[in-house]
Design an enzyme around this catalytic site. Structure first.
Site, short mmCIF file in Angstrom:
data_model
loop_
_atom_site.label_atom_id
_atom_site.label_comp_id
_atom_site.label_asym_id
_atom_site.label_seq_id
_atom_site.Cartn_x
_atom_site.Cartn_y
_atom_site.Cartn_z
N HIS A 115 -17.12 -11.79 -38.12
CA HIS A 115 -16.76 -10.35 -38.20
C HIS A 115 -17.80 -9.54 -38.97
O HIS A 115 -17.74 -8.31 -38.96
CB HIS A 115 -15.40 -10.17 -38.89
CG HIS A 115 -14.24 -10.76 -38.15
ND1 HIS A 115 -13.98 -10.46 -36.83
CD2 HIS A 115 -13.27 -11.65 -38.53
CE1 HIS A 115 -12.90 -11.14 -36.44
NE2 HIS A 115 -12.46 -11.88 -37.46
N HIS B 31 -9.76 -14.66 -33.09
CA HIS B 31 -10.19 -13.28 -33.27
C HIS B 31 -11.53 -13.03 -32.56
O HIS B 31 -12.36 -13.93 -32.49
CB HIS B 31 -10.36 -12.96 -34.76
CG HIS B 31 -9.11 -13.18 -35.56
ND1 HIS B 31 -8.87 -14.33 -36.28
CD2 HIS B 31 -8.03 -12.39 -35.74
CE1 HIS B 31 -7.68 -14.24 -36.87
NE2 HIS B 31 -7.15 -13.08 -36.55
N ASP C 289 -7.66 -21.07 -35.65
CA ASP C 289 -6.47 -20.23 -35.85
C ASP C 289 -5.74 -19.92 -34.55
O ASP C 289 -4.76 -19.17 -34.54
CB ASP C 289 -6.83 -18.95 -36.61
CG ASP C 289 -8.15 -18.33 -36.20
OD1 ASP C 289 -8.72 -18.78 -35.19
OD2 ASP C 289 -8.63 -17.42 -36.90
N ASP D 294 -12.51 -18.99 -31.80
CA ASP D 294 -11.63 -18.45 -32.83
C ASP D 294 -10.66 -17.47 -32.14
O ASP D 294 -11.03 -16.82 -31.16
CB ASP D 294 -12.49 -17.72 -33.87
CG ASP D 294 -11.72 -17.30 -35.11
OD1 ASP D 294 -11.92 -17.93 -36.16
OD2 ASP D 294 -10.93 -16.32 -35.03
ZN LIG Z 1 -10.05 -16.00 -36.73
#
Ligand SMILES: [Zn+2]
Length: 357
Positions: free
Chosen positions: A138, A176, A261, A174
């Site tokens: 990120h 995200h 995750d 991931d």
């Molecule tokens: Zn994540």
């Protein structure tokens, strides 16, 4: 015939070296009660030691990335901001804390990724896993986000690009979207970034229409997926989109943004993947690298916030890197059942048309 076969197997096993990066400095960036704390990495190390997996791996010595290396991705003003924030233990954004050990951990995470990548590229090891934190995908050039301070993989790729003329594929599993990694490479045609992620979800980016810009148009493949996506659908997605896209790109090296995750037990997640499925993804990527680029693949630890699940899933990824398939899954499939998305076929057709696959 048997002895010859035996010798051959021994020889090929000996050649298959998997390296890893780890440093106790990564434990010094921590905050009690925050999901991204040092307990994650402690749990992984315990599992790898107990299963005697660690002793089969080659430890790679990492260095703290100096400002010149960090600056291949980040602005110098941001690097200075991080240094000051860590000195005073001030947060960098609402989700990203710092403490006195954070700067050292963050620069060693980035430097470790650089060293592991170099070790794979110069064939000292076949492949490797960076057991690093804080995570990176990120982190933007001038901004920390979502527990990430420096974009470790982006820095590893940028430094490698200075030395070698390489084509790089990054597969981000991931849950995200890796908005930072996308931002760094969206106009670079030599880097293919593919992300499968929950959508709508944090950080809000990663729509199907975001496909890269300028010379990099087409080199970003976003696969946003509905909440509660499970094993069956993600396997279809990887077989129908990720595999053909990476094959077509013909990378010289692969990176996996290894976030766990997406597991059904993850406290921050909204997917229903099992550990068996996450191991399948790892194995698929390792096999792709074996097929396309002499096995050159680097896994970098990203998310995963149930420490028991994380430990098992990382150990499974290490098994996959070592060419084994004896995966563990003590948690079983999601209790939410085997739901499949009825619109998946048409969605995959849309993605394949968009990316001319
Ligand atoms: Zn994540």
């Amino acid at each position: 015939m048997t002895p010859v076969l035996k010798n051959f197997q021994l020889k090929s096993k000996k050649k298959r070296k998997t390296g890893y990066i780890y440093d106790t400095a990564f434990l010094k960036h921590t905050r009690i009660g925050h999901p991204e704390n040092s307990g994650r990495l402690k749990s992984i190390c315990k599992q790898l030691e107990n299963s005697s997996l660690l002793e089969r791996l080659v430890p790679i010595e990492g260095h703290p990335a100096p400002v010149e290396e960090l600056a291949t991705v980040h602005t110098e003003a941001y690097i200075e901001k991080v240094r000051r924030a860590c000195r005073s233990s001030s947060p960098l954004d609402p989700d990203t804390y710092t403490c006195h050990g954070s700067y050292d951990a963050a620069v060693r995470a980035a430097g470790g990724l650089v060293d592991l990548t170099q070790a794979v590229l110069n064939r000292r090891i076949r492949n490797g896993i960076a057991l690093i934190r804080p995570p990176g995908h990120h982190a933007l050039p001038d901004r920390a986000m979502g527990f990430c301070i420096f974009n470790n993989i982006a820095i590893g790729v940028k430094i490698a690009q200075q030395k070698y003329k390489i084509r790089t594929a990054i597969v981000d599993f991931d849950i995200h979207h890796g908005n930072g990694t996308q931002a760094v490479f969206e106009s670079d045609p030599s880097v293919l970034y593919i992300s499968s992620h929950a959508y709508p979800f944090y950080p809000g980016t990663g729509a199907i229409e975001q496909t890269g810009s300028g010379k990099g148009e087409g080199s970003i493949i976003n696969i946003p997926l509905p909440h509660r996506t499970g094993d069956t659908d993600i396997k279809t997605v990887y077989n129908s989109i990720v595999v053909p896209a990476v094959r077509r790109f013909e990378p010289d090296i692969l990176f996996a943004v290894a976030g766990y995750d997406a597991h059904w037990r993850d406290p921050l997640g909204v997917f229903d993947f099992s550990s068996t499925c996450l191991a399948w993804i790892s194995s698929l990527l390792v096999e792709l690298a074996d097929d396309l680029c002499s096995g050159k693949i680097v896994f970098a630890l990203s998310g995963g916030y149930d420490t028991q699940v994380l430990a098992v899933d990382v150990a499974n990824s290490v098994q996959a890197l070592c060419g084994n398939k004896n995966f563990e899954d003590p948690f079983g499939p999601s209790p939410n059942g085997k739901k499949t998305n009825k619109k998946l076929d048409s969605y995959i057709a849309e993605l394949r048309t968009l990316h001319r696959l």
